[in-house]
Design a protein around this motif. Structure first.
Motif, PDB file in Angstrom:
ATOM      1  N   ILE A 309       0.750  -1.261   0.462  1.00  0.00           N
ATOM      2  CA  ILE A 309      -0.095  -0.099  -0.102  1.00  0.00           C
ATOM      3  C   ILE A 309       1.190   0.865   0.156  1.00  0.00           C
ATOM      4  O   ILE A 309       1.652   1.663   1.350  1.00  0.00           O
ATOM      5  CB  ILE A 309      -0.900   0.623   1.301  1.00  0.00           C
ATOM      6  CG1 ILE A 309      -1.980  -1.003   1.450  1.00  0.00           C
ATOM      7  CG2 ILE A 309      -1.440   1.457   1.562  1.00  0.00           C
ATOM      8  CD1 ILE A 309      -3.354  -0.575   0.402  1.00  0.00           C
ATOM      9  N   VAL A 310       0.764   2.262  -0.978  1.00  0.00           N
ATOM     10  CA  VAL A 310       1.712   3.050  -1.314  1.00  0.00           C
ATOM     11  C   VAL A 310       0.750   4.363  -0.729  1.00  0.00           C
ATOM     12  O   VAL A 310      -0.558   4.812  -1.676  1.00  0.00           O
ATOM     13  CB  VAL A 310       2.732   3.304  -2.532  1.00  0.00           C
ATOM     14  CG1 VAL A 310       3.052   4.540  -2.574  1.00  0.00           C
ATOM     15  CG2 VAL A 310       3.047   2.236  -2.898  1.00  0.00           C
ATOM     16  N   TYR A 311       1.033   5.176   0.548  1.00  0.00           N
ATOM     17  CA  TYR A 311      -0.322   6.057  -0.098  1.00  0.00           C
ATOM     18  C   TYR A 311       0.834   7.609   0.694  1.00  0.00           C
ATOM     19  O   TYR A 311       1.976   7.293   2.074  1.00  0.00           O
ATOM     20  CB  TYR A 311      -0.697   6.006   2.542  1.00  0.00           C
ATOM     21  CG  TYR A 311      -1.861   7.048   2.126  1.00  0.00           C
ATOM     22  CD1 TYR A 311      -2.753   7.404   1.277  1.00  0.00           C
ATOM     23  CD2 TYR A 311      -2.167   7.181   3.501  1.00  0.00           C
ATOM     24  CE1 TYR A 311      -3.916   8.529   1.816  1.00  0.00           C
ATOM     25  CE2 TYR A 311      -2.818   8.303   4.016  1.00  0.00           C
ATOM     26  CZ  TYR A 311      -3.509   9.248   3.307  1.00  0.00           C
ATOM     27  OH  TYR A 311      -4.569   9.470   3.409  1.00  0.00           O
ATOM     28  N   ARG A 312       0.981   8.605   0.501  1.00  0.00           N
ATOM     29  CA  ARG A 312       1.500   9.812   0.563  1.00  0.00           C
ATOM     30  C   ARG A 312       1.339  10.348   1.910  1.00  0.00           C
ATOM     31  O   ARG A 312       2.216  11.233   2.552  1.00  0.00           O
ATOM     32  CB  ARG A 312       1.271  11.254  -0.683  1.00  0.00           C
ATOM     33  CG  ARG A 312       0.007  11.498  -0.487  1.00  0.00           C
ATOM     34  CD  ARG A 312      -0.006  12.357  -1.528  1.00  0.00           C
ATOM     35  NE  ARG A 312      -1.512  12.940  -1.327  1.00  0.00           N
ATOM     36  CZ  ARG A 312      -1.741  14.394  -1.487  1.00  0.00           C
ATOM     37  NH1 ARG A 312      -0.715  14.836  -2.158  1.00  0.00           N
ATOM     38  NH2 ARG A 312      -2.982  14.619  -2.132  1.00  0.00           N
ATOM     39  N   LEU A 337       4.181   4.251   4.282  1.00  0.00           N
ATOM     40  CA  LEU A 337       2.971   5.187   4.634  1.00  0.00           C
ATOM     41  C   LEU A 337       4.507   6.016   4.221  1.00  0.00           C
ATOM     42  O   LEU A 337       5.486   6.653   3.872  1.00  0.00           O
ATOM     43  CB  LEU A 337       2.425   5.447   5.787  1.00  0.00           C
ATOM     44  CG  LEU A 337       2.137   3.953   6.151  1.00  0.00           C
ATOM     45  CD1 LEU A 337       1.307   4.034   6.958  1.00  0.00           C
ATOM     46  CD2 LEU A 337       0.779   4.475   4.702  1.00  0.00           C
ATOM     47  N   LEU A 338       3.693   7.799   4.344  1.00  0.00           N
ATOM     48  CA  LEU A 338       4.424   8.870   3.512  1.00  0.00           C
ATOM     49  C   LEU A 338       5.667   8.849   2.560  1.00  0.00           C
ATOM     50  O   LEU A 338       6.477   9.202   2.350  1.00  0.00           O
ATOM     51  CB  LEU A 338       5.573   9.536   4.795  1.00  0.00           C
ATOM     52  CG  LEU A 338       4.192  10.216   6.152  1.00  0.00           C
ATOM     53  CD1 LEU A 338       5.463  10.561   7.015  1.00  0.00           C
ATOM     54  CD2 LEU A 338       3.860  11.534   5.205  1.00  0.00           C
ATOM     55  N   THR A 339       5.002   8.743   1.764  1.00  0.00           N
ATOM     56  CA  THR A 339       5.807   7.727   0.270  1.00  0.00           C
ATOM     57  C   THR A 339       4.276   8.557  -0.942  1.00  0.00           C
ATOM     58  O   THR A 339       3.589   7.675  -0.926  1.00  0.00           O
ATOM     59  CB  THR A 339       5.759   6.279   0.358  1.00  0.00           C
ATOM     60  OG1 THR A 339       6.579   5.967   1.317  1.00  0.00           O
ATOM     61  CG2 THR A 339       6.433   6.205  -0.719  1.00  0.00           C
ATOM     62  N   MET A 360       8.011  11.482   2.336  1.00  0.00           N
ATOM     63  CA  MET A 360       6.590  12.727   1.657  1.00  0.00           C
ATOM     64  C   MET A 360       7.015  13.255   3.801  1.00  0.00           C
ATOM     65  O   MET A 360       7.448  12.178   4.965  1.00  0.00           O
ATOM     66  CB  MET A 360       5.257  12.418   1.775  1.00  0.00           C
ATOM     67  CG  MET A 360       5.327  12.155   0.267  1.00  0.00           C
ATOM     68  SD  MET A 360       6.351  12.796  -1.215  1.00  0.00           S
ATOM     69  CE  MET A 360       4.689  14.480  -1.207  1.00  0.00           C
ATOM     70  N   GLU A 361       7.226  14.126   4.195  1.00  0.00           N
ATOM     71  CA  GLU A 361       7.102  14.585   5.178  1.00  0.00           C
ATOM     72  C   GLU A 361       5.828  15.612   4.821  1.00  0.00           C
ATOM     73  O   GLU A 361       5.603  15.925   4.737  1.00  0.00           O
ATOM     74  CB  GLU A 361       8.040  15.363   6.021  1.00  0.00           C
ATOM     75  CG  GLU A 361       8.506  16.628   5.601  1.00  0.00           C
ATOM     76  CD  GLU A 361      10.228  17.256   5.789  1.00  0.00           C
ATOM     77  OE1 GLU A 361      11.056  16.026   6.245  1.00  0.00           O
ATOM     78  OE2 GLU A 361      10.489  17.850   5.228  1.00  0.00           O
ATOM     79  N   LEU A 362       4.891  15.683   6.780  1.00  0.00           N
ATOM     80  CA  LEU A 362       3.651  15.836   6.691  1.00  0.00           C
ATOM     81  C   LEU A 362       3.902  17.874   7.564  1.00  0.00           C
ATOM     82  O   LEU A 362       4.444  17.953   7.974  1.00  0.00           O
ATOM     83  CB  LEU A 362       2.768  15.286   7.684  1.00  0.00           C
ATOM     84  CG  LEU A 362       2.112  13.770   7.255  1.00  0.00           C
ATOM     85  CD1 LEU A 362       1.274  13.844   8.393  1.00  0.00           C
ATOM     86  CD2 LEU A 362       0.899  14.222   6.285  1.00  0.00           C
TER      87      LEU A 362
END
Length: 461
Positions: A309-312, A337-339, A360-362
């Motif tokens: 599961i690829v989720y940003r 996650l964060l990807t 990614m980072e939030l």
């Protein structure tokens, strides 16, 4: 004496290692004893706060009280006064953000398992030979319903109960909409969907399949055939893509196509059904909603050795139900996650061989209230995959709008309505995902219920 346990009675489930090899239902449901024990936890609050969270106005404490007393048939009859699809809702409703969110017991522990009890009552009625629904006396007036998903089925049933001659027009060969093509067998057995739809037929609802409204018949032609009101509940089946390089490669699917092949076209029953879906070994699913979880868990069951599961964003921002995320993790789904995917890579024959990901980072919250993901410079890396499923949402199909220019829609395709489903065309109503974009089964049902109220009110002015 009420059961004062802080926690819900645990529902039995199939073992994760065993269940991810087949499509049998994961959750096994309550026994009579479990249901009665859980029903004891209900405080039967005088002001019934749980009911404000139910879009179809189920009399929640009343039906739970029936279960507590052992009157399971009475519980089912209470639910079906307002909800025509209880076996479905008991399984796929996000009760944690609806009725259970308002349960007083949830303030000092877990809320009452309202969804589990609804499922129990529905299953009990089905398994004990419930009596057929009584066909109401007809009033001689015709209503057309376009589509046969949850909004349409609810509108059709409620109109039939008022005595209207209702015909449902379904584009596919099997009625049920997203309940048939979108939600996998292990979450929602198709036999249950068919049985719930049979209840509508008992009410006198006629269902015509392979009827693509906008091609076979237009809305104007339906009116010419004597339909005084038309409800459009065609859902949101038009897939969104990311617009990244490689999305046109062989082995890239929209979640809609992937799940339709598996569920409606019965790829999960191969070789009994010869639906073409290649066996992949490493599958990446892009997205973080329930549809992404369904696609990933289906890929695992079809034999993929590794499923991502690829989720940003992070897990906190995931729109999927916590239960679905938990089940996916138990079944060995690899969460990245964060990807964010940046491109899909091809082999020499034009098939997927890998995907480039960016960490990614939030950052600060965006318009949705969730923290916006921001790329981490230089963090790209590649994973080996031979299939990619894009599950980042859907929009309504533009077909009916394309042949009905006077039907007003949002820029993104959703049909514009008032609070009761009235559209810009007199006598035409709409609800569910065709109006809101992809949402939940129960919200679509609530929209179908409101539209049925408006139809009855408008035809009797």
């Amino acid at each position: 004496m009420a059961n004062m346990s802080l926690n819900k009675v645990k529902m039995p489930e199939r073992d994760a290692k065993e269940r991810c090899t087949n499509f049998s239902e994961v959750a096994l449901g309550y026994t009579k004893e479990m249901a009665m024990e859980e029903a004891e936890r209900c405080l039967n609050c005088k002001n019934r706060p749980c009911e404000q969270g139910c879009p179809v106005a189920v009399q929640i404490p009343k039906f739970i009280m029936k279960i507590k007393e052992g009157d399971f048939t009475g519980a089912y009859e209470t639910i079906t006064e307002t909800n025509n699809l209880p076996a479905v809702c008991g399984r796929v409703c996000p009760q944690e953000t609806q009725c259970e969110m308002y349960c007083v017991r949830g303030k000092k522990g877990e809320p009452v398992g309202i969804g589990r009890l609804e499922r129990f009552a529905a299953d009990y009625a089905m398994n004990s030979g419930r009596k057929p629904a009584a066909k109401p006396e007809g009033n001689g007036r015709k209503v057309a319903v376009v589509g046969s998903g949850p909004a349409s089925l609810t509108c059709a049933a409620d109109c039939a109960k008022q005595g209207y001659d209702v015909t449902v027009f379904e584009a596919f060969h099997t009625p049920g909409g997203v309940l048939q093509y979108g939600i996998p067998e292990f979450r929602l057995p198709k036999k249950l969907v068919s049985e719930e739809i049979d209840t509508l037929r008992q009410l006198g609802v006629k269902i015509e399949t392979n009827m693509v409204i906008g091609k076979v018949l237009t809305l104007d032609e339906l009116k010419e055939e004597g339909y005084e009101a038309i409800f459009i509940g065609t859902g949101a089946g038009f897939p969104n893509f990311m617009g990244i390089p490689g999305e046109n490669l062989s082995g890239v699917y929209s979640a809609n196509e992937f799940l339709t092949r598996i569920n409606l076209m019965k790829a999960y029953k191969f070789p009994e059904y010869d639906t073409p879906i290649k066996k992949y070994s490493k599958v990446a699913v892009i997205g973080g909603g329930n549809v992404a979880m369904d696609a990933a868990r289906c890929a695992k069951r079809l034999g993929a050795e590794h499923v991502y599961i690829v989720y940003r964003r992070s897990e906190t921002e995931m729109p999927a139900r916590a239960e679905e995320v938990h089940h996916a993790k138990e079944e060995g789904i690899d969460f990245r996650l964060l990807t964010n995917p940046t491109r899909i890579l091809a082999d020499e024959k034009g098939w997927v061989k890998g995907m480039e990901l960016l960490k990614m980072e939030l950052g600060e919250p965006d318009a949705s209230g969730r923290r916006r993901p921001v790329a981490v410079a230089g963090s790209e890396y590649i994973i080996d995959v031979d299939a990619v499923v894009v599950a980042i949402g859907q929009t309504p199909n533009p077909l009916i709008k394309s042949v009905t220019p006077e039907l007003q829609t949002q820029k993104w395709g959703g049909i514009i309505t008032d609070d009761y489903g009235r559209t810009s065309i007199k006598g035409v109503y709409a609800g569910g995902d065709a109006v809101t974009g992809a949402a939940t089964v129960i919200l679509a049902m609530g929209a179908g219920k409101k539209a049925a109220e408006a139809i009855h009110e408008d035809l009797n002015k």
